[in-house]
Write an enzyme that holds these catalytic residues in place. Structure first.
Site, PDB file in Angstrom:
ATOM      1  NE  ARG A 104      -2.524  -0.206   3.656  1.00  0.00           N
ATOM      2  CZ  ARG A 104      -3.340   0.129   4.650  1.00  0.00           C
ATOM      3  NH1 ARG A 104      -4.647   0.124   4.460  1.00  0.00           N
ATOM      4  NH2 ARG A 104      -2.872   0.473   5.828  1.00  0.00           N
ATOM      5  CB  THR A 108      -2.648   7.173  -2.348  1.00  0.00           C
ATOM      6  OG1 THR A 108      -1.942   5.943  -2.614  1.00  0.00           O
ATOM      7  CG2 THR A 108      -1.852   8.336  -2.919  1.00  0.00           C
ATOM      8  CG  ASP A 200       2.767  -3.297   8.637  1.00  0.00           C
ATOM      9  OD1 ASP A 200       2.974  -4.444   8.184  1.00  0.00           O
ATOM     10  OD2 ASP A 200       2.855  -2.276   7.933  1.00  0.00           O
ATOM     11  CG  ASP A 203       6.540  -3.694   9.187  1.00  0.00           C
ATOM     12  OD1 ASP A 203       7.326  -4.092   8.309  1.00  0.00           O
ATOM     13  OD2 ASP A 203       6.088  -2.533   9.228  1.00  0.00           O
TER      14      ASP A 203
END
Ligand code: PRP
Ligand code: URA
Length: 209
Positions: A104, A108, A200, A203
């Site tokens: 991603r 945006t 995340d 991660d």
């Protein structure tokens, strides 16, 4: 409209709560993602077709059931989807694995595709797209577009945690696919993270932050 199912088995809920904890280690996170994917697999693979097979037991000859040899493909969305592959492969070890690489854009929130490597006969396969997180839905929508452009039609999407916003976007873009998740969370925050979520996923899975 395809099916939308929250798979809320107690074992899944328990493991998901550990996964969400911010102090869960990378090693434990990785193991839990695989375990939850495997547990979800029982439900996700429920519609696999069976056929009759004649077998001999030590006692007699009998007609029983076996899987009808349906061709399967597991397609993780990189990176985090990789964490779910082994769990599903432990149930269907002969499935082929395709990869769709996507990240991603942090500004945006739009997905950027950087890799597509799929089995050659993907259009003949029953496909399970896997990604722990269904947030805005952008990555899932684009991954499924990529598959449909190559002729795929029989597609299910499997997430661990979904936001209502992402479910809606995915259902509107691809009303034909079934969506499975282990949890439907509250919402997205202003940065596009799922709340309460687990942070995340990529991660945490690979220990990159
Ligand atoms: C995460 C996650 C999904 C995507 C979901 O990937 O694994 O692919 O975000 O967000 P969306 O529904 O808003 O598209 P990320 O972009 O962080 O890439 P990574 O797995 O390589 O870290
Ligand atoms: N991607 C993630 O890894 N986590 C989120 O909460 C949203 C998108």
């Amino acid at each position: 409209m395809g099916k939308f199912q929250v798979i809320s088995h107690p074992l899944i809920q328990h493991k998901l709560s550990i996964l969400r904890r911010k102090n869960t280690s990378t090693k434990d996170f990785r193991e839990l993602v695989n375990e939850i994917a495997m547990l979800m697999g029982y439900e996700v693979l429920r519609d696999l077709p069976l056929e009759d097979v004649e077998i001999e037991t030590p006692i007699t000859t009998t007609v029983q059931k076996q899987l009808a040899g349906k061709k399967l493909a597991i397609v993780p969305i990189l990176r985090a989807g990789i964490g779910m592959v082994d769990g599903l492969l432990s149930l269907v070890p002969a499935a082929k694995v395709g990869h769709i690489g996507m990240y991603r854009n942090e500004e945006t929130l739009q997905p950027v595709e950087y890799l597509v490597k799929l089995p050659e006969d993907i259009d003949h396969r029953h496909i399970f797209v896997v990604d722990p997180m269904l947030a805005t839905g952008g990555s899932a929508v684009m991954a499924i577009e990529t598959l449909k452009k190559r002729g795929a039609s029989n597609i299910k999407f499997v997430a661990l945690v979904a936001a209502p916003e992402g479910v809606k976007v995915l259902q509107e873009a691809h009303p034909d696919i079934d969506i499975y998740t282990a949890a439907l969370d509250e919402r997205l925050d202003e940065k596009g993270y799922i709340v309460p979520g687990l942070g995340d996923a990529g991660d945490r899975l690979f220990g990159t932050k």
